[in-house]
Design a protein around this motif. Structure first.
Motif, PDB file in Angstrom:
ATOM      1  N   LEU A 168      -4.395   0.536  -6.285  1.00  0.00           N
ATOM      2  CA  LEU A 168      -3.325   1.514  -6.125  1.00  0.00           C
ATOM      3  C   LEU A 168      -2.447   1.601  -7.358  1.00  0.00           C
ATOM      4  O   LEU A 168      -1.631   2.524  -7.480  1.00  0.00           O
ATOM      5  CB  LEU A 168      -2.485   1.182  -4.889  1.00  0.00           C
ATOM      6  CG  LEU A 168      -3.239   1.226  -3.552  1.00  0.00           C
ATOM      7  CD1 LEU A 168      -2.339   0.793  -2.414  1.00  0.00           C
ATOM      8  CD2 LEU A 168      -3.794   2.617  -3.287  1.00  0.00           C
ATOM      9  N   ILE A 178      -5.580  -3.072  -2.803  1.00  0.00           N
ATOM     10  CA  ILE A 178      -4.157  -3.022  -3.153  1.00  0.00           C
ATOM     11  C   ILE A 178      -3.996  -2.919  -4.665  1.00  0.00           C
ATOM     12  O   ILE A 178      -3.182  -2.123  -5.164  1.00  0.00           O
ATOM     13  CB  ILE A 178      -3.425  -4.262  -2.605  1.00  0.00           C
ATOM     14  CG1 ILE A 178      -3.517  -4.313  -1.063  1.00  0.00           C
ATOM     15  CG2 ILE A 178      -1.964  -4.248  -3.047  1.00  0.00           C
ATOM     16  CD1 ILE A 178      -2.895  -3.139  -0.361  1.00  0.00           C
ATOM     17  N   GLU A 213       0.825  -1.201   0.000  1.00  0.00           N
ATOM     18  CA  GLU A 213       0.000   0.000   0.000  1.00  0.00           C
ATOM     19  C   GLU A 213       0.862   1.255   0.000  1.00  0.00           C
ATOM     20  O   GLU A 213       0.585   2.224  -0.718  1.00  0.00           O
ATOM     21  CB  GLU A 213      -0.928   0.005   1.219  1.00  0.00           C
ATOM     22  CG  GLU A 213      -1.928   1.139   1.147  1.00  0.00           C
ATOM     23  CD  GLU A 213      -2.599   1.435   2.475  1.00  0.00           C
ATOM     24  OE1 GLU A 213      -3.759   1.858   2.456  1.00  0.00           O
ATOM     25  OE2 GLU A 213      -1.959   1.268   3.517  1.00  0.00           O
TER      26      GLU A 213
END
Length: 699
Positions: free
Chosen positions: A415, A412, A323
């Protein structure tokens, strides 16, 4: 044109124009009314696109004199240095494809792509005489293998991008124009041809002194193909070695550049930027400016950097590190955002549809989530819940697990979306985060919290989900500045709302401090986040005040704009969840906050807030304490903290008192995402000019 007698004159000079009406009349004599003739591959859409409408790109049949090219002979002998230039140009077009351009405008302009069968050595007759400086093998062996490697690399990239992590036409273009990318050819077969070409170059001295430079280009092509064909999770060390080898070949190529050739020379004629007029495509013609070779090698170096980072990520078992890296790639302008191919490959590496990092189950993922958030696994928390449970029905742990499964991997992966799609995903996920928060509240409601020690995890369990949700809300609000979504009138509210979010987030962190083991990485991460978010809150509070003059204060106009901008916060799905939504945007509270400042009921000093934020950030930089989940990317976290400190320095001239606020010109605030993604800089020249008058003017 009509001459008044019912007949028509030919336009212009009769000596230069011929009436061809009879040709079309005779050709259509046997056709029935309303009937049409179609040729294979030519549709009504193609016919309509062929009409001249004044746009040269749409008139693909119009060939200007400067666009005319001699017939292309794929068996034309080439010098080794000419081949070096050709291969370099093919790399340039490949990088443009990775940048999101069409194959028909980039890779397919390489004419050898369309003539691979014509340079198949087994199908060519043997020749007795040949030029020792231009051996035929340079074309039939070396060039042919390079073209195969190029097409196969594009095929592997196309396959990765088509998995759904990237959006077609938004991140990349999938149109193949019915041209083969060697989809049915095994990668190892192409690699063997590249190796054969490399061996031939090593053993034939007649191509000297360019044999080493040409071989480096073939080996770079081969190594890139090997990297794209490898699985980083299965053997990260081998993957890393391949990246290093490719970097060595790239360095050698940069030291030994190919010579320059004039436009119209033999190497230049191997590329046709107007090839699109001969391909089966409905996309208008476009000539892509070819990057320089220096720009090409810089792009390939960034591609190698992306693969190297992926190697490090694949060896990291921390979802918090994943992250962190995803956010840093968006927050920092240097290095720039990776190509869609690398971002898609990163998503596939994290989750392949079955396992996390190709080896971990969802149970591991949820355990890891809690371990990194509060220093203990979900399995141990589950044991505590079962021991303390007082409800008649079993605890709804399966419901909690399903919520996590639905949230973590998409979070995740998102991102590494492009910035607008990432923001959209975060907005949509907020309801699910709130549902998870509600589920954890439901669990703790059936436990006698008062009987537990204050440092027991069950006393603060819902704050875990709430922290992650608030971080997403903060990112949604602040990313609006980076994407330049806010007009001047919206900026003050965005900063005020960010201040409210950060205030609640800091409260959550303070609650978690009591239950997280002090020697754990989770505690160190919370400490870093607490300091960082405090600085962000102070900066946002200062910008809220100084950007107020940019508003018109016409609330009837601001209200509908607010409803449109923040409609993601008021989705009807929230009505099905029992827990009240935390940190919702509230226009009436913002209006009251503005009124308090304007009426002088609330003392505020933007300059003091910025100075205090700078002091916190400076202390962070001195202490070198950048959390427990930074890992290899600690230097980039330092870079991010330093960029915030620089933003504070750029705002050092903000007003420090109510009197200075009255004379402050908000037009001196300049937002530029390249300088900082969230905060403006203060134009000192404009600020000094504003002292003499013309203040608080609405732009």
């Amino acid at each position: 044109m009509e001459d008044g007698t019912g007949t028509f004159e030919l336009p212009g000079d009769a000596l230069r124009f011929c009436d061809v009406t009879s040709l079309f009349t005779d050709a259509a004599a046997d056709m029935e009314p309303d009937s049409m003739i179609f040729m294979e591959g030519f549709t009504l859409q193609d016919a309509m696109c062929a009409l001249e409408i004044g746009e040269p790109r749409l008139d693909s049949g119009l060939v200007l004199e400067e666009e005319r090219r001699p017939p292309f002979d794929p068996l034309t002998p080439l010098l080794p240095e000419e081949l070096c230039w050709i291969l370099d140009r093919s790399f340039s077009y490949e990088t443009e494809f990775h940048a999101g351009n069409l194959l028909s405008h980039t890779v397919f302009t390489f004419l050898y792509v369309h003539h691979l069968p014509d340079i198949e050595p087994d199908l060519l007759p043997s020749t007795s005489g040949h030029d020792p400086l231009r051996p035929r093998e340079l074309v039939t062996l070396v060039l042919r293998s390079a073209v195969q490697g190029l097409l196969k690399s594009c095929d592997l990239s196309w396959r990765e991008l088509s998995k759904g992590g990237m959006q077609d036409t938004e991140d990349w273009q999938s149109d193949k124009c019915e041209i083969s990318l060697l989809e049915g050819l095994p990668v190892n077969f192409v690699l063997s041809h590249l190796e054969e070409a490399s061996t031939w170059l090593s053993n034939h001295v007649q191509v000297s002194p360019w044999n080493a430079a040409l071989r480096a280009r073939i080996l770079l092509r081969k190594t890139i193909l090997q990297i794209m064909h490898s699985d980083v999770c299965k053997d990260p060390a081998h993957y890393h070695r391949l990246v290093q080898v490719a970097r060595q070949h790239l360095e050698y190529i940069e030291i030994h550049p190919s010579p320059e050739y004039e436009k119209g020379s033999k190497p230049h004629l191997t590329f046709d930027p107007y090839i699109g007029r001969r391909l089966n495509t409905f996309i208008p013609m476009r000539v892509i400016p070819v990057p320089s070779f220096k720009q090409t090698w810089d792009t390939i170096r960034r591609l190698l950097d992306g693969w190297r980072e992926l190697t490090l990520l694949a060896q990291s078992n921390s979802i918090s590190i994943w992250e962190t890296v995803g956010h840093l790639r968006l927050w920092l302008s240097n290095p720039p955002l990776q190509t869609p191919y690398i971002r898609s490959l990163t998503q596939s590496t994290f989750y392949d549809g079955l396992l996390v990092l190709s080896k971990y189950s969802f149970q591991w993922l949820i355990d890891r989530f809690f371990f990194e958030s509060v220093g203990m696994t979900f399995s141990s928390i589950t044991d505590s819940i079962n021991e303390e449970w007082r409800g008649e029905a079993p605890p709804p742990l399966k419901k909690v697990e399903r919520s996590f499964y639905k949230l973590i991997t998409p979070h995740i992966r998102a991102l590494w979306y492009n910035p607008p799609r990432q923001r959209r995903h975060l907005m949509k996920s907020l309801v699910d985060w709130h549902a998870l928060y509600d589920s954890l509240l439901e669990v703790t409601d059936e436990i006698n919290i008062d009987a537990l020690p204050q440092n027991h995890i069950l006393t603060k369990l819902p704050y875990v989900a709430l922290c992650w949700r608030l971080a997403s809300v903060r990112e949604v609000v602040l990313s609006g500045f980076q994407l330049e979504l806010y007009v001047a009138e919206e900026r003050s509210f965005a900063y005020w709302y960010a201040t409210q979010i950060l205030d609640v987030h800091l409260t959550c962190i303070d609650n978690l401090f009591a239950v997280v083991p002090k020697e754990s990485n989770a505690y160190r991460e919370l400490t870093f986040q607490s300091q960082l978010l405090t600085a962000l809150q102070l900066m946002s509070a200062a910008l809220f005040v100084v950007s107020m003059p940019l508003m018109s204060f016409e609330w009837e106009r601001i209200r509908p704009n607010f409803c449109r901008r923040y409609k993601w916060a008021f989705r009807p799905e929230y009505e099905n969840i029992n827990a009240p939504v935390v940190a919702q945007p509230a226009l009436h509270e913002f209006m009251q906050a503005c009124a308090d400042i304007l009426e002088g009921e609330e003392r505020t000093s933007p300059a003091e807030s910025i100075q205090l934020a700078l002091a916190i950030l400076s202390e962070l930089l001195r202490s070198q304490s950048f959390g427990g989940w930074a890992g290899y990317w600690e230097k980039e976290r330092i870079q991010f903290v330093r960029s915030l400190a620089d933003a504070c320095a750029n705002l050092s001239g903000l007003p420090g008192s109510a009197e200075e606020l009255d004379t402050f010109n908000a037009k001196t605030l300049k937002w530029d995402p390249q300088v900082h993604p969230w905060f403006p800089a203060l134009s000192q020249t404009s600020a000094s000019n504003s002292k003499s008058g013309d203040v608080n003017e609405i732009p």
